[in-house]
Design an enzyme around this catalytic site. Structure first.
Site, PDB file in Angstrom:
ATOM      1  N   LYS A  22      30.958  41.496  49.769  1.00  0.00           N
ATOM      2  CA  LYS A  22      30.361  41.121  48.478  1.00  0.00           C
ATOM      3  C   LYS A  22      30.650  39.648  48.170  1.00  0.00           C
ATOM      4  O   LYS A  22      29.752  38.892  47.799  1.00  0.00           O
ATOM      5  CB  LYS A  22      30.939  42.007  47.373  1.00  0.00           C
ATOM      6  CG  LYS A  22      30.670  41.492  45.972  1.00  0.00           C
ATOM      7  CD  LYS A  22      31.262  42.376  44.905  1.00  0.00           C
ATOM      8  CE  LYS A  22      32.638  41.976  44.421  1.00  0.00           C
ATOM      9  NZ  LYS A  22      32.703  40.768  43.607  1.00  0.00           N
ATOM     10  N   ASN A  23      31.908  39.252  48.322  1.00  0.00           N
ATOM     11  CA  ASN A  23      32.297  37.902  47.916  1.00  0.00           C
ATOM     12  C   ASN A  23      31.764  36.807  48.829  1.00  0.00           C
ATOM     13  O   ASN A  23      31.926  35.622  48.549  1.00  0.00           O
ATOM     14  CB  ASN A  23      33.826  37.796  47.815  1.00  0.00           C
ATOM     15  CG  ASN A  23      34.351  38.491  46.571  1.00  0.00           C
ATOM     16  OD1 ASN A  23      33.558  38.983  45.757  1.00  0.00           O
ATOM     17  ND2 ASN A  23      35.660  38.537  46.419  1.00  0.00           N
ATOM     18  N   CYS A 117      34.984  40.029  35.407  1.00  0.00           N
ATOM     19  CA  CYS A 117      36.097  40.931  35.118  1.00  0.00           C
ATOM     20  C   CYS A 117      36.954  40.362  33.992  1.00  0.00           C
ATOM     21  O   CYS A 117      37.113  39.154  33.871  1.00  0.00           O
ATOM     22  CB  CYS A 117      36.981  41.088  36.343  1.00  0.00           C
ATOM     23  SG  CYS A 117      36.273  42.122  37.606  1.00  0.00           S
ATOM     24  N   ARG A 122      40.117  32.579  33.251  1.00  0.00           N
ATOM     25  CA  ARG A 122      39.241  32.173  34.356  1.00  0.00           C
ATOM     26  C   ARG A 122      38.282  31.022  34.002  1.00  0.00           C
ATOM     27  O   ARG A 122      37.068  31.202  33.946  1.00  0.00           O
ATOM     28  CB  ARG A 122      38.466  33.373  34.885  1.00  0.00           C
ATOM     29  CG  ARG A 122      39.354  34.473  35.347  1.00  0.00           C
ATOM     30  CD  ARG A 122      38.592  35.621  35.938  1.00  0.00           C
ATOM     31  NE  ARG A 122      38.199  35.393  37.308  1.00  0.00           N
ATOM     32  CZ  ARG A 122      37.594  36.314  38.072  1.00  0.00           C
ATOM     33  NH1 ARG A 122      37.306  37.473  37.597  1.00  0.00           N
ATOM     34  NH2 ARG A 122      37.287  36.037  39.317  1.00  0.00           N
ATOM     35  N   PRO A 123      38.824  29.820  33.787  1.00  0.00           N
ATOM     36  CA  PRO A 123      37.940  28.695  33.450  1.00  0.00           C
ATOM     37  C   PRO A 123      37.122  28.204  34.657  1.00  0.00           C
ATOM     38  O   PRO A 123      37.348  28.649  35.774  1.00  0.00           O
ATOM     39  CB  PRO A 123      38.931  27.605  33.020  1.00  0.00           C
ATOM     40  CG  PRO A 123      40.212  27.945  33.699  1.00  0.00           C
ATOM     41  CD  PRO A 123      40.231  29.437  33.862  1.00  0.00           C
ATOM     42  N   ASP A 307      43.016  40.393  45.266  1.00  0.00           N
ATOM     43  CA  ASP A 307      42.087  41.527  45.219  1.00  0.00           C
ATOM     44  C   ASP A 307      42.645  42.783  45.895  1.00  0.00           C
ATOM     45  O   ASP A 307      42.001  43.832  45.859  1.00  0.00           O
ATOM     46  CB  ASP A 307      40.741  41.144  45.868  1.00  0.00           C
ATOM     47  CG  ASP A 307      39.928  40.218  44.980  1.00  0.00           C
ATOM     48  OD1 ASP A 307      40.313  40.011  43.812  1.00  0.00           O
ATOM     49  OD2 ASP A 307      38.902  39.693  45.460  1.00  0.00           O
ATOM     50  N   ARG A 400      30.427  47.890  41.387  1.00  0.00           N
ATOM     51  CA  ARG A 400      30.198  46.450  41.565  1.00  0.00           C
ATOM     52  C   ARG A 400      30.662  46.005  42.952  1.00  0.00           C
ATOM     53  O   ARG A 400      30.166  45.006  43.469  1.00  0.00           O
ATOM     54  CB  ARG A 400      30.974  45.645  40.519  1.00  0.00           C
ATOM     55  CG  ARG A 400      30.410  45.752  39.123  1.00  0.00           C
ATOM     56  CD  ARG A 400      31.157  44.828  38.191  1.00  0.00           C
ATOM     57  NE  ARG A 400      31.169  43.463  38.716  1.00  0.00           N
ATOM     58  CZ  ARG A 400      31.982  42.508  38.311  1.00  0.00           C
ATOM     59  NH1 ARG A 400      32.869  42.742  37.385  1.00  0.00           N
ATOM     60  NH2 ARG A 400      31.934  41.307  38.837  1.00  0.00           N
TER      61      ARG A 400
HETATM   62  C1  UD1 Z   1      37.001  34.730  43.760  1.00  0.00           C
HETATM   63  C2  UD1 Z   1      36.632  36.153  44.103  1.00  0.00           C
HETATM   64  C3  UD1 Z   1      37.596  37.124  43.418  1.00  0.00           C
HETATM   65  C4  UD1 Z   1      39.025  36.772  43.795  1.00  0.00           C
HETATM   66  C5  UD1 Z   1      39.314  35.306  43.520  1.00  0.00           C
HETATM   67  C6  UD1 Z   1      40.689  34.859  44.025  1.00  0.00           C
HETATM   68  C7  UD1 Z   1      34.223  36.033  44.368  1.00  0.00           C
HETATM   69  C8  UD1 Z   1      32.878  36.392  43.861  1.00  0.00           C
HETATM   70  N1  UD1 Z   1      35.271  36.402  43.626  1.00  0.00           N
HETATM   71  O1  UD1 Z   1      36.879  34.589  42.348  1.00  0.00           O
HETATM   72  O2  UD1 Z   1      37.275  38.439  43.872  1.00  0.00           O
HETATM   73  O3  UD1 Z   1      39.903  37.564  43.023  1.00  0.00           O
HETATM   74  O4  UD1 Z   1      38.339  34.472  44.182  1.00  0.00           O
HETATM   75  O5  UD1 Z   1      40.825  35.115  45.369  1.00  0.00           O
HETATM   76  O6  UD1 Z   1      34.357  35.470  45.451  1.00  0.00           O
HETATM   77  N2  UD1 Z   1      40.541  28.405  38.048  1.00  0.00           N
HETATM   78  C9  UD1 Z   1      40.689  27.325  37.224  1.00  0.00           C
HETATM   79  N3  UD1 Z   1      39.645  26.451  37.105  1.00  0.00           N
HETATM   80  C10 UD1 Z   1      38.487  26.600  37.787  1.00  0.00           C
HETATM   81  C11 UD1 Z   1      38.344  27.705  38.618  1.00  0.00           C
HETATM   82  C12 UD1 Z   1      39.383  28.595  38.735  1.00  0.00           C
HETATM   83  O7  UD1 Z   1      41.729  27.152  36.590  1.00  0.00           O
HETATM   84  O8  UD1 Z   1      37.580  25.769  37.625  1.00  0.00           O
HETATM   85  C13 UD1 Z   1      41.643  29.364  38.192  1.00  0.00           C
HETATM   86  C14 UD1 Z   1      41.263  30.771  37.767  1.00  0.00           C
HETATM   87  O9  UD1 Z   1      41.431  30.961  36.387  1.00  0.00           O
HETATM   88  C15 UD1 Z   1      42.231  31.601  38.560  1.00  0.00           C
HETATM   89  C16 UD1 Z   1      42.372  30.803  39.870  1.00  0.00           C
HETATM   90  O10 UD1 Z   1      41.932  29.491  39.576  1.00  0.00           O
HETATM   91  O11 UD1 Z   1      43.471  31.649  37.933  1.00  0.00           O
HETATM   92  C17 UD1 Z   1      41.582  31.333  41.044  1.00  0.00           C
HETATM   93  O12 UD1 Z   1      40.237  31.514  40.663  1.00  0.00           O
HETATM   94  P1  UD1 Z   1      39.045  31.377  41.712  1.00  0.00           P
HETATM   95  O13 UD1 Z   1      39.625  31.217  43.074  1.00  0.00           O
HETATM   96  O14 UD1 Z   1      38.093  30.367  41.226  1.00  0.00           O
HETATM   97  O15 UD1 Z   1      38.378  32.810  41.630  1.00  0.00           O
HETATM   98  P2  UD1 Z   1      36.841  33.149  41.701  1.00  0.00           P
HETATM   99  O16 UD1 Z   1      36.145  32.222  42.621  1.00  0.00           O
HETATM  100  O17 UD1 Z   1      36.300  33.332  40.342  1.00  0.00           O
END
Ligand code: UD1
Length: 420
Positions: A22-23, A117, A122-123, A307, A400
């Site tokens: 999925k990811n 979720c 999650r910014p 995850d 999902r």
């Molecule tokens: C992706 C995965 C999710 C997984 C996560 C971490 C997908 C669709 N989802 O989510 O299943 O749990 O990676 O392995 O691939 N953060 C910031 N600023 C940003 C972006 C992120 O502070 O601009 C923080 C987030 O709040 C979080 C951390 O970075 O604490 C990791 O988030 P991120 O790796 O971006 O997760 P996703 O890509 O949303």
């Protein structure tokens, strides 16, 4: 609303096929916006989140056809309004990944801030900071990100303050069509980033270093079409392996990639499982072996994946001894604890990031509620172990991320039914 009814106590046994990731599928579908040529995506899983992304592409004017072999054929030749509406982005954070490709190719986009979720705030600041560094003018108005780069994006050195999977993916896609060279530092190294990199390279992107912390992309005028096979879902594979371990069973997952699961397989071995692997399969044998509690600390890849944290919580709940679980990626990712405890587990949460699990001799079925995607899979595992019947409500969270979960579990001998 559908529920899963699970009668536990049977060791899982047999083999099951792992679906496409999925990811990986979600960013790759977003990446199809980078070209006006036809692209075929093979091995995409049949999941609600994938349907949401296809719907989002459709709403942008992209032609999407799912053929008889379930390959997704996408052609983003002429688009309408470059808008990703709140209704579609709120249900799935990965929708935000259309921002980079749209700005890079069309010089503008309006994308709602994401939902997804309910695990922490999650910014998306790193996504926006990177696009700004590449010359996009970004404004946030009424919950929407308005990005403009009428003269196109420009290659730059971009350092990400946190390791972010989505941030890395959004920026690597945007950089493919930027003028000049972009170097992304402190990149996520997850296998899904590598899969996206391979996909972009198939379309003619000049991209190197993906899978390491520095990715270098030389922008090109345009990308062409192509065909890509999505990698196997490592979280799905890991979830079924943990379920087999927790129930004292023996299963083989096929069409899997063991090289993407090193940290998880190591923890399963520490927990007492015998693991054997081939090129595209993993076998776990827990018969006549003592399950031991294992400490877990989540970290960016190649560390232990967040995850898989909830699933190991369920495993530890019925293991010998006590273990600590530290969650370092997301805040508020222990919502499953309360529900697993309803089945008789003994788990304490300390603050936002640590839990202590004291193994108990057995669990007992009870009604529980799924709260987010991976939390739900920990409830499935706990229910498979518990004596009696557990009914899990709100399983739209499970749908999902897990393709036909009840059928796959039935294949390995579980007593599972979907009820409405
Ligand atoms: C992706 C995965 C999710 C997984 C996560 C971490 C997908 C669709 N989802 O989510 O299943 O749990 O990676 O392995 O691939 N953060 C910031 N600023 C940003 C972006 C992120 O502070 O601009 C923080 C987030 O709040 C979080 C951390 O970075 O604490 C990791 O988030 P991120 O790796 O971006 O997760 P996703 O890509 O949303």
């Amino acid at each position: 609303m559908d529920k899963l009814s699970i009668t536990g106590g049977n060791p899982l046994s047999g083999r099951l096929r792992v679906s496409g990731a999925k990811n990986s599928t979600l960013p790759i579908l977003a990446g199809t916006l980078l070209t006006d040529q036809p692209v075929t995506i093979c091995n995409a899983p049949h999941l609600h989140d994938v349907t949401t992304m296809i719907e989002l592409l459709g709403s942008l004017g992209v032609e999407v056809v799912v053929d008889e072999k379930l390959n997704v054929e996408v052609c983003a030749r002429s688009l309408g309004e470059l808008l990703a509406p709140y209704e579609l982005v709120k249900t799935m954070r990965a929708s935000f990944l259309v921002l980079g490709p749209l700005v890079a190719r069309f010089g503008q986009a309006k994308v709602s801030l994401p939902g997804g979720c309910a695990i922490g705030s999650r910014p998306v600041d790193q996504h926006l900071k990177g696009l700004e560094a590449m010359g996009a003018d970004i404004e946030v108005v009424d919950g929407y990100v308005l990005a403009k780069a009428p003269a196109g994006l420009t290659g730059r050195d971009v350092y990400m303050d946190v390791v972010t999977v989505g941030g890395t993916q959004n920026l690597m896609m945007a950089a493919c069509l930027a003028r000049g060279t972009t170097r992304l530092y402190n990149c996520a190294q997850e296998p899904e980033v590598v899969d996206l990199g391979n996909f972009l390279a198939t379309l003619g992107a000049k991209i190197q270093g993906y899978g390491s912390s520095v990715i270098e992309i030389q922008g090109v005028e345009s990308l062409h079409g192509g065909t890509h096979m999505v990698m196997p879902d490592r979280v799905e594979a890991g979830t079924y392996l943990v379920a087999a371990a927790a129930t004292g069973g023996c299963i083989r997952v096929v069409d899997a990639d063991p090289t993407t699961l090193t940290a998880v397989l190591e923890k399963l071995q520490q927990a007492g499982a015998r693991i054997t692997t081939g090129d595209d399969w993993i076998e776990l044998d827990m018969r006549d072996r003592q399950l031991r509690a294992v400490d877990i600390e989540t970290a960016p890849y190649p560390g232990f994946p967040t995850d898989m944290q909830a699933q190991f919580m369920a495993l530890n709940a019925v293991a010998e001894g006590a273990a600590t679980i530290r969650e370092t990626i997301f805040e508020n990712r222990f919502m499953h604890v309360q529900e697993i405890n309803r089945l008789g587990a003994n788990i304490e949460v300390h603050g936002q990031s640590m839990a202590v699990v004291h193994g108990v001799d057995g669990l007992t079925g009870a009604p529980v509620m799924a709260t987010d995607l991976r939390a739900s899979s920990s409830l499935v595992i706990a229910a498979l172990v518990a004596h009696g019947t557990t009914v899990i409500d709100r399983i739209y969270h499970i749908d999902r991320g897990y393709e036909t979960i009840e059928e796959k579990l039935q294949q390995v001998g579980a007593q599972v039914q979907r009820v409405s």
